[in-house]
Design an enzyme around this catalytic site. Structure first.
Site, mmCIF file in Angstrom:
data_model
loop_
_atom_site.group_PDB
_atom_site.id
_atom_site.type_symbol
_atom_site.label_atom_id
_atom_site.label_comp_id
_atom_site.label_asym_id
_atom_site.label_seq_id
_atom_site.Cartn_x
_atom_site.Cartn_y
_atom_site.Cartn_z
ATOM 1 N N ARG A 24 -12.837 6.340 -14.511
ATOM 2 C CA ARG A 24 -11.770 5.347 -14.307
ATOM 3 C C ARG A 24 -11.565 4.451 -15.530
ATOM 4 N NH1 ARG A 24 -11.428 8.827 -11.399
ATOM 5 N NH2 ARG A 24 -11.397 8.850 -9.133
ATOM 6 N N SER A 74 -7.735 3.630 -3.106
ATOM 7 C CA SER A 74 -9.171 3.349 -3.107
ATOM 8 C C SER A 74 -9.427 2.054 -3.866
ATOM 9 C CB SER A 74 -9.914 4.513 -3.755
ATOM 10 O OG SER A 74 -11.298 4.288 -3.762
ATOM 11 N N GLU A 97 -11.794 -0.790 -8.351
ATOM 12 C CA GLU A 97 -11.078 0.262 -9.073
ATOM 13 C C GLU A 97 -9.626 -0.147 -9.242
ATOM 14 O OE1 GLU A 97 -9.531 4.652 -7.772
ATOM 15 O OE2 GLU A 97 -11.701 4.344 -7.773
#
Length: 300
Positions: free
Chosen positions: A169, A219, A289
């Site tokens: 990420r 998410s 995230e």
């Protein structure tokens, strides 16, 4: 849309609520909002912002994003009108505002495999490259050949996959602030039925596990090494918890959904609530995230 004005010769929207664009349907206003249609217009906007000493924030499809209720000062550039996608042999070239869902469909039609994992990801190409988006064992770094970017001082650059310093990420442009304009993917020839089967499989998994019937930012937390976020939230007794209009999804505890009327502050309060309880129970620090941007305080 709100009223419009001129900025460097281009039309911009004034005090436009970003809740109109975010997948959470929350977020305060942008002082100035521009929706460029070309690389030249992005360059023009950036040059004018530099001339006026205005901060610039770049947004893609706003699917994995929380904009705070105070909104964003300066110029916000929304890239969703830059959506061109072309194929050249086994390479696929997509502009930053193209949706991953659409790009994977183009790859399928061209008989190009390698992007099926992204078939149901709602983000844009620019955002996906920015955060090295991934799902079901695949990541953007697996297929990206190069990315064309615009630096904050107006230079066009092309970064190779190696240049991008991809990690979980993460990518180089998170550190440099460079604006992703387009990406080139190195794909492989595959039979179309095989590609479609993979896309259908991943979309079925997503539909069965994720709360797609409510607004959300996807998410919320990065996966900590050796742990799974959803089960930790469940075992902390948090699933279904509500703060304001935000709820920890009853379908997947790793998602926070907008039941109706949620604010960005509700989302942020829920994120902190989850972090505190999971840290207390498991000794594990959860890190978002989702990208969180903007001001806590509305423009005076």
């Amino acid at each position: 849309m709100t009223e419009t004005g001129s900025f460097g010769g281009l039309s911009v929207h004034l005090n436009e609520p970003l809740s109109h664009f975010t997948f959470t349907q929350t977020g305060g206003p942008a002082d100035l909002l521009a929706l460029p249609t070309s690389v030249g217009e992005v360059q023009q906007l950036l040059a004018e912002a530099r001339a006026q000493a205005l901060p610039v924030t770049v947004i893609g499809n706003a699917s994995n994003l929380i904009v705070k209720d105070g909104g964003i000062r300066g110029l916000v550039i929304l890239l969703t009108k830059m959506t061109g996608v072309t194929c050249d042999g086994t390479q696929l070239i997509a502009e930053a505002g193209a949706r991953l869902i659409d790009v994977t469909e183009v790859a399928y039609q061209a008989g190009l495999g390698g992007l099926a994992f992204a078939a149901g990801i709602p983000g844009s190409i620019g955002g996906a490259v920015f955060m090295n988006a991934g799902a079901y064992g695949g990541e953007i770094c697996d297929v990206l050949a190069s990315a064309e970017v615009l630096t904050r001082d107006g230079q066009l650059k092309t970064y190779s996959n190696e240049d991008m310093q991809f990690a979980y990420r993460h990518s180089l442009v998170q550190d440099t602030g460079d604006i992703v304009l387009r990406a080139t993917f190195a794909l492989t020839r595959q039979p179309r039925p095989q590609i479609r089967a993979a896309m259908d499989h991943f979309n079925s998994l997503r539909a069965s596990k994720q709360p797609l019937d409510y607004p959300s930012c996807g998410s919320v937390f990065k996966r900590p090494a050796g742990h799974f976020v959803g089960p930790m939230i469940q075992q902390s007794g948090l699933q279904g918890h509500i703060i304001g209009g935000a709820q920890i999804s009853e379908k997947h505890a790793g998602f926070i959904v907008n039941l109706g009327g949620a604010t960005a502050s509700d989302y942020l309060a829920m994120i902190h609530y989850v972090q505190e309880h999971v840290a207390a129970k498991f000794g594990v620090a959860l890190h978002p995230e989702v990208r969180i941007i903007g001001s806590d305080v509305a423009k005076g």
